[in-house]
Write an enzyme that holds these catalytic residues in place. Structure first.
Site, PDB file in Angstrom:
ATOM      1  N   ASN A  85       0.868  -1.178   0.000  1.00 29.66           N
ATOM      2  CA  ASN A  85       0.000   0.000   0.000  1.00 29.66           C
ATOM      3  C   ASN A  85       0.905   1.227   0.000  1.00 29.66           C
ATOM      4  OD1 ASN A  85      -1.800   2.043   0.431  1.00 29.66           O
ATOM      5  ND2 ASN A  85      -2.393   1.405   2.506  1.00 29.66           N
ATOM      6  N   TRP A  86       0.963   1.874  -1.162  1.00 28.83           N
ATOM      7  CA  TRP A  86       1.883   3.012  -1.286  1.00 28.83           C
ATOM      8  C   TRP A  86       1.310   4.298  -0.707  1.00 28.83           C
ATOM      9  CZ3 TRP A  86       3.719   1.998  -7.029  1.00 28.83           C
ATOM     10  CH2 TRP A  86       4.600   0.914  -7.020  1.00 28.83           C
ATOM     11  N   LYS A  87       0.048   4.270  -0.330  1.00 32.19           N
ATOM     12  CA  LYS A  87      -0.591   5.462   0.253  1.00 32.19           C
ATOM     13  C   LYS A  87      -0.384   6.651  -0.698  1.00 32.19           C
ATOM     14  CE  LYS A  87      -0.028   3.302   4.697  1.00 32.19           C
ATOM     15  NZ  LYS A  87       0.098   3.411   6.137  1.00 32.19           N
ATOM     16  N   HIS A 109      -9.388   1.251   5.250  1.00 30.36           N
ATOM     17  CA  HIS A 109      -8.088   1.513   5.881  1.00 30.36           C
ATOM     18  C   HIS A 109      -8.268   2.506   7.024  1.00 30.36           C
ATOM     19  CE1 HIS A 109      -3.961   2.703   6.503  1.00 30.36           C
ATOM     20  NE2 HIS A 109      -3.618   1.588   5.871  1.00 30.36           N
ATOM     21  N   GLU A 133      -6.596   4.947   7.938  1.00 30.36           N
ATOM     22  CA  GLU A 133      -6.388   6.363   7.584  1.00 30.36           C
ATOM     23  C   GLU A 133      -7.644   6.943   6.946  1.00 30.36           C
ATOM     24  OE1 GLU A 133      -2.757   5.650   5.448  1.00 30.36           O
ATOM     25  OE2 GLU A 133      -1.806   5.126   7.352  1.00 30.36           O
ATOM     26  N   GLU A 192      -4.987  -4.506  10.817  1.00 31.40           N
ATOM     27  CA  GLU A 192      -3.958  -3.474  10.957  1.00 31.40           C
ATOM     28  C   GLU A 192      -4.201  -2.697  12.241  1.00 31.40           C
ATOM     29  OE1 GLU A 192      -2.162  -2.506   6.802  1.00 31.40           O
ATOM     30  OE2 GLU A 192      -3.762  -1.099   7.233  1.00 31.40           O
ATOM     31  N   GLY A 208       2.897   2.723  10.650  1.00 32.59           N
ATOM     32  CA  GLY A 208       3.850   3.816  10.447  1.00 32.59           C
ATOM     33  C   GLY A 208       4.590   4.224  11.709  1.00 32.59           C
ATOM     34  N   SER A 216       3.826  -1.702  10.271  1.00 33.23           N
ATOM     35  CA  SER A 216       5.276  -1.766  10.433  1.00 33.23           C
ATOM     36  C   SER A 216       5.876  -3.132  10.076  1.00 33.23           C
ATOM     37  CB  SER A 216       5.679  -1.343  11.850  1.00 33.23           C
ATOM     38  OG  SER A 216       5.300   0.005  12.084  1.00 33.23           O
ATOM     39  N   GLY A 264       3.118  -0.898   4.203  1.00 33.31           N
ATOM     40  CA  GLY A 264       3.182   0.506   3.827  1.00 33.31           C
ATOM     41  C   GLY A 264       4.612   0.926   3.540  1.00 33.31           C
ATOM     42  N   GLY A 265       5.254   1.575   4.510  1.00 35.42           N
ATOM     43  CA  GLY A 265       6.587   2.146   4.333  1.00 35.42           C
ATOM     44  C   GLY A 265       7.608   1.216   3.691  1.00 35.42           C
TER      45      GLY A 265
HETATM   46  P1  13P Z   1       3.307   0.720   7.557  1.00 33.64           P
HETATM   47  O1  13P Z   1       3.808  -0.589   6.997  1.00 33.64           O
HETATM   48  O2  13P Z   1       4.014   1.918   7.017  1.00 33.64           O
HETATM   49  O3  13P Z   1       3.219   0.685   9.046  1.00 33.64           O
HETATM   50  O4  13P Z   1       1.793   0.876   7.026  1.00 33.64           O
HETATM   51  C1  13P Z   1       0.921  -0.183   7.185  1.00 33.64           C
HETATM   52  C2  13P Z   1      -0.322   0.104   6.439  1.00 33.64           C
HETATM   53  O5  13P Z   1      -1.091   0.965   6.799  1.00 33.64           O
HETATM   54  C3  13P Z   1      -0.585  -0.684   5.223  1.00 33.64           C
HETATM   55  O6  13P Z   1      -1.878  -0.478   4.768  1.00 33.64           O
END
Ligand code: 13P
Length: 258
Positions: A17-19, A103, A105, A172, A178, A217, A238-239
């Site tokens: 997930n590149w957000k 998600h 967010e 999640e 993050g 993470s 994500g990251g």
């Molecule tokens: P991180 O891997 O950056 O913690 O993000 C997780 C995430 O929200 C994937 O959807």
């Protein structure tokens, strides 16, 4: 292939997930470097979710490869006067296989309630998209001992009148997203097992075949121990998915724990 305690085979799924990251050239640079590095991975589903603006270019390059394409959100109406929104048919049109829905967010910053999430899930499925359905408790909820209550509500409301076999669930925990603070394998397993038991209790006979991904993470360093848990069937990253080498290592987590 993963064999869990019940000998049900669940194919691992590793999703990026590149957000709100990467321009079109940046997304394409990633894809060109990443594809050959995972071309020999046959035993897992690999998914990337670029921002909307890079979907079309990414879709064209991913045709015929072993990497599938996901969007990060949609709006549940099919078309009309909804300025700034993108519908499920539009995502199909542009070449998406999946869409991420619910998600944290989106729930936190954009007002996606369980009811809205449920409408989005239905819109996606009605249009032939596959869904990565996200859920998870905040730190405040965990500390207040409400984790299971929250997970139960998000699951039952978000997937109301939805056949669970059509979705991939992603657990999640918000406090792990993050933050560099990963859930321990024990915490992840406990939550995943709970989610599966709730699916079963809600009359979903297919509960044992539903894939439940862990997100929060995930890194090349911790993916192996998370994937070793019997109810962890993949990762939503994500990251650590923003660099091809790092995401490649996660896709190539060490098999054979189960
Ligand atoms: P991180 O891997 O950056 O913690 O993000 C997780 C995430 O929200 C994937 O959807």
């Amino acid at each position: 292939m993963i064999f869990n305690n019940n000998s049900i085979m669940r194919r691992p799924c590793i999703a990026a997930n590149w957000k709100m990251n990467k321009t079109v050239p940046e997304a394409m640079d990633f894809i060109y470097e990443f594809l050959p590095s995972v071309a020999d991975v046959k035993d897992a589903d690999i998914v990337v979710a670029p921002p909307f603006t890079a979907l079309f270019a990414a879709a064209e390059r991913l045709v015929g490869t072993n990497v599938m394409l996901s969007a990060q959100n949609l709006y549940y109406e099919e078309k009309g006067a909804f300025t700034g929104e993108i519908s499920a048919p539009m995502l199909v049109d542009v070449g998406c296989d999946f869409v991420i829905i619910g998600h944290s967010e989106r729930r936190q910053y954009f007002g996606d309630t369980d009811v809205i999430v449920n409408k989005k899930v239905k819109a996606a499925l009605n249009n032939g998209l596959r869904v990565i359905f996200c859920m998870g408790e905040t730190l405040k909820e965990r500390e207040a001992g409400q984790t299971y209550e929250v997970l139960q509500r998000q699951l039952l409301e978000g997937l109301r009148e939805v056949e669970a076999r059509k979705v991939i669930v992603a657990y999640e925990p918000v406090w792990a997203i993050g933050t560099g603070k990963t859930a321990t394998p024990e915490q992840a397993q406990e939550a995943h097992q709970y989610i599966r038991s709730k699916l079963r209790e809600s009359g979903r006979d297919e509960a044992d075949s539903v894939r439940i991904l862990y997100g929060g993470s995930v890194t090349p360093e911790n993916v192996d121990s998370l994937m070793a848990c019997p109810d962890v069937d993949g990762a939503l990253v994500g990251g650590a998915s923003l660099k091809p080498g790092s995401f490649e290592r996660i896709v190539k987590f060490t098999r054979g724990h189960q």
